[in-house]
Write an enzyme that holds these catalytic residues in place. Structure first.
Site, PDB file in Angstrom:
ATOM      1  CG  HIS A 567      -1.779   1.208   1.360  1.00 45.83           C
ATOM      2  ND1 HIS A 567      -3.093   1.237   0.930  1.00 45.83           N
ATOM      3  CD2 HIS A 567      -1.523   2.450   1.869  1.00 45.83           C
ATOM      4  CE1 HIS A 567      -3.600   2.442   1.159  1.00 45.83           C
ATOM      5  NE2 HIS A 567      -2.666   3.196   1.727  1.00 45.83           N
ATOM      6  CD  GLU A 568       1.901   3.615   3.716  1.00 47.24           C
ATOM      7  OE1 GLU A 568       2.177   4.693   3.139  1.00 47.24           O
ATOM      8  OE2 GLU A 568       0.894   3.481   4.432  1.00 47.24           O
ATOM      9  CG  HIS A 571       0.551   6.512  -0.702  1.00 51.13           C
ATOM     10  ND1 HIS A 571      -0.508   7.226  -1.199  1.00 51.13           N
ATOM     11  CD2 HIS A 571       0.067   5.839   0.379  1.00 51.13           C
ATOM     12  CE1 HIS A 571      -1.590   6.994  -0.464  1.00 51.13           C
ATOM     13  NE2 HIS A 571      -1.262   6.154   0.488  1.00 51.13           N
ATOM     14  CG  HIS A 574       0.541   9.060  -7.306  1.00 52.38           C
ATOM     15  ND1 HIS A 574      -0.620   9.401  -6.672  1.00 52.38           N
ATOM     16  CD2 HIS A 574       0.514   9.723  -8.488  1.00 52.38           C
ATOM     17  CE1 HIS A 574      -1.332  10.213  -7.433  1.00 52.38           C
ATOM     18  NE2 HIS A 574      -0.656  10.430  -8.546  1.00 52.38           N
TER      19      HIS A 574
END
Length: 787
Positions: A567-568, A571, A574
């Site tokens: 999940h991290e 980020h 991105h």
């Protein structure tokens, strides 16, 4: 984590860090390691090193400071030339303030057409100058191992925050930008990024009451300060009205004795346990005695009246600020620049999602009711599922699904931290042509010896970002996983080199412009960019060292921790690939309700068998992970998805109600408990007990303020993208470069420089989504949450 709210500070929704200046021999050698062979898609030596630097403490010790390298003077924290010592933070802040004053003077003095055309670029540089210090200082004061560094960064943060507040009350910047944007001849010269920067900054300026008369502007400032104080107080004072409750031993006979060892008080006839926290959570999931469950549930969801008063004051003050700024409600104000745009659109999404979730929640409730009837057979009273029943019966359902077969290893044996990092790198290489290459650490570069540095290498462009990984637990470190932006992407214009040379003729111009931090020059396009610098924070146990019995055992992650890391990393990618020319719109600096899409999408990749096959192998035997272990885990998690989705929908609806005009217009005065009960009575599958006041624990109200729907919204979009673009992982769809390139071209590369609805329309090939609005929001709600 809250960020500064200055119009010139576009806060990333989550967080990042960076690499060295090209000056010392250490820096040059590290860059050579990072870029060597960048034209090839994959290099096994780099891949093997990646695993070793995380799994082997002895390897990392030798790698981080190679033998034979003469120790030099510190390069500075993050290789920033000012940060060779803690006091350097104040020097950096002073230099930044002086740089900002020069930029402000240029904007305010712009009068010719040429000068006015540069206003978005100059304001972006102003924002970048402030952000790079505030973001680093904010990170250091919460993460650094040394108190002196934390104190210095806190002082620097306060100094620039005060400077930023002065800008908030300076109308000239907005006036100049507004005037330039209103001139068709000037706006025609701006590219799409510059137009978006102008739009964003003007919207932010309008929210700061900069156009109000002096008396109202002062009232706005005073109310804003009250909001910060009340929000802090609300979060810090979250606690139950009753801290412990007592039960007889027989009422707790089904609770794990190891858990009860942590109970605060024990006596001959029973035990007193906390009303909140892990002990209470476990007890609610395992106590068969319904009266005991009810007692604990209500006690754990009831807050003191003083906390409810703080919440009321907080919400009413927010509503007053919105009214002062010309908005009907705080939600109207806060949503104006998001994909949703209006509370009406948010409620359209939530209503559609609620309807989609109804069959799932009904099935789960029916199953729980049948279990309760079987368990309470013989009682005369009618049987129904109550609020305090759901955790208990969901746990019973999960226990029935768990395999009873004995296995010599748990799933974590297949997930050493090093192999998981290999897996992320290999996945990104398949999808986007980028990979992680470990790099040695320069003297003074990191805030703790356990921090690893990875250069992010693109197969055609070479080094494109720097990623610091602070993944191991230590005393005083926050246990919460997070992604920090220390510095965003930005194009460095040729005129900046001329300015630097003129102002500081005895210094290297790049050192002046970028404080010694990482940059990249593209000889083909003749452009120079500052590289995104990212920090990932987790709280995993350290690898076992030779002093332990099981020497050289790596850090083994639970499947939940693997999901968290993926999940991290969503980020992070991105931030890495959203390398825009303007930092105001780079990486995760997009609309809040669009920022979670890449990270939530990564949660689909981590459960895909083809992705897991890239890396999930037993740390000792190298045997691949049997996928049935993952399938069993997913089946258990999916079993309660309807209940969990409903709970999140209710919280999002409550957030909307609290940030509507109700705090100032509710008949009979604002009553936050009644508002909660009304939402649950209308939409919940079970009623909330009248005795509770659970809103006193809803800390996300402070950070999200009318945007709590965002995570559900991005979960719905991610599920659609996973199916439509990556074909749900079928036939190796999770590893197809064309799918990854499509996601990169339509979403990631834009950062916040392109409207999110246009990104979605292009990605999914659905023009109906392009203009957004209530219908588009409702359409996303119909997609449902498909984890």
């Amino acid at each position: 984590m809250l960020k500064p709210s200055c119009p010139l500070i576009r806060a990333p929704v989550r967080y990042l860090p960076l690499r060295c200046a090209i000056g010392t021999s250490q820096s040059r050698r590290c860059l050579a390691i990072a870029t060597a062979g960048a034209s090839t898609s994959f290099q096994k030596p780099d891949d093997d090193i990646l695993r070793s630097v995380f799994d082997s403490p002895s390897f990392w010790h030798d790698f981080r400071r190679p033998r034979g390298l003469t120790p030099g003077k510190p390069n500075g924290l993050f290789c920033n030339r000012y940060l060779t010592h803690p006091e350097g933070f104040l020097d950096l802040s002073q230099a930044t303030a002086e740089k900002c004053q020069r930029l402000i003077a240029r904007v305010e003095g712009a009068s010719t057409r040429e000068e006015r055309c540069l206003i978005p670029q100059l304001l972006d540089r102003l924002s970048d100058s402030l952000c790079r210090v505030l973001d680093m200082a904010d990170f250091v004061r919460s993460t650094h191992s040394d108190d002196i560094w934390r104190q210095a960064s806190t002082q620097a943060y306060a100094m620039l925050f005060e400077f930023m507040n002065v800008l908030n009350t300076t109308p000239n910047l907005k006036t100049q930008l507004e005037s330039a944007r209103g001139d068709p001849d000037i706006e025609a010269v701006w590219n799409d990024e510059e137009k978006m920067v102008a739009k964003i900054l003007l919207t932010d300026f309008s929210k700061s009451a900069i156009d109000l008369p002096d008396d109202k502007r002062q009232a706005f400032v005073d109310l804003s300060n009250q909001i910060r104080q009340l929000g802090t107080k609300f979060v810090e004072d979250m606690r139950p009205e009753i801290s412990t409750v007592s039960f007889r031993n027989r009422q707790l006979k089904d609770v794990d004795p190891l858990v009860l060892r942590h109970a605060k008080e024990k006596h001959s006839t029973g035990i007193s346990i906390p009303t909140v926290g892990p002990v209470a959570h476990t007890a609610l999931r395992s106590m068969r005695d319904e009266a005991a469950r009810r007692h604990l549930y209500i006690a754990g969801r009831t807050t003191p009246k003083s906390q409810l008063q703080t919440l009321q004051d907080f919400l009413q003050t927010r509503a007053k600020v919105a009214n002062l700024s010309g908005y009907r409600s705080y939600a109207d104000m806060n949503l104006s620049d998001k994909l949703a745009q209006t509370p009406v659109a948010v409620n359209s999404f939530l209503s559609a999602l609620f309807k989609d979730n109804e069959p799932q929640i009904q099935q789960e409730m029916d199953e729980m009711l049948l279990m309760k009837k079987n368990e309470t057979e013989g009682t005369d009273s009618p049987v129904q599922i109550e609020a305090w029943d759901r955790d208990y019966y969901q746990t019973q359902q999960a226990n029935k699904q768990r395999s009873t077969s004995r296995r010599p290893d748990f799933m974590s044996a297949y997930f050493s931290l090093g192999t998981v990092m290999q897996g992320v790198s290999r996945l990104f290489n398949h999808l986007y042509g980028v990979r992680f290459v470990p790099a040695p650490i320069s003297p003074g570069e990191v805030w703790d010896p356990d921090v690893r540095r990875l250069d992010v290498i693109d197969e055609t462009e070479g080094r494109i970002a720097v990623l610091y990984c602070d993944l191991f637990a230590r005393s005083g470190k926050s246990p919460n996983p997070a992604h920090f932006t220390l510095r965003c992407s930005r194009r460095i214009h040729s005129s900046e080199f001329q300015e630097a040379s003129s102002l500081f003729p005895n210094l290297d111009s790049m050192q002046v412009i970028n404080d010694g931090m990482a940059t990249a020059h593209n000889p083909t396009t003749k452009t120079t960019y500052q590289l995104p610098t990212i920090a990932l924070i987790c709280d995993f146990p350290e690898p076992v060292t030779a002093s332990h019995i099981n020497a050289n055992e790596p850090t083994l992650l639970s499947f939940r921790n693997v999901q968290t890391l993926f999940h991290e990393m969503g980020h992070a990618i991105h931030s890495i690939l959203g390398r825009t020319a303007c930092q105001v719109v780079s990486g995760t600096r997009c609309a809040t309700d669009f920022a979670e899409l890449p990270s939530v999408l990564m949660e689909h990749f981590v459960v895909d068998p083809h992705v897991l096959a890239l890396f999930a192998r037993h740390w000792q035997t190298d045997v691949p992970l049997p996928y049935e272990m993952v399938a069993e885990q997913l089946a258990i998690e999916h079993k309660g998805q309807g209940v969990e989705t409903e709970h999140q929908i209710l919280l999002a609806m409550l957030d909307q109600a609290y940030h509507s005009d109700l705090p100032l217009t509710m008949p009979g005065g604002f009553d936050s408990t009644k508002v909660l009960q009304d939402v649950w009575d209308q939409y919940g599958s079970v009623r909330e007990p009248r005795e509770t006041s659970a809103q006193g624990f809803f800390g996300h109200l402070v950070e999200y303020g009318g945007m709590y729907y965002s995570y559900l919204f991005d979960r719905a979009i991610a599920g659609k993208v996973w199916e439509e673009v990556f074909h749900g992982g079928r036939d190796g769809g999770a590893l197809r470069r064309e799918a990854g390139q499509r996601f990169r071209d339509e979403v990631l590369k834009w950062g916040g420089s392109r409207d999110g609805w246009r990104c979605l329309a292009g990605l999914l090939g659905d023009e109906k989504l392009k203009d957004g609005g209530s219908e588009a929001m409702a359409e996303v709600g119909k997609w449902g949450v498909k984890d």
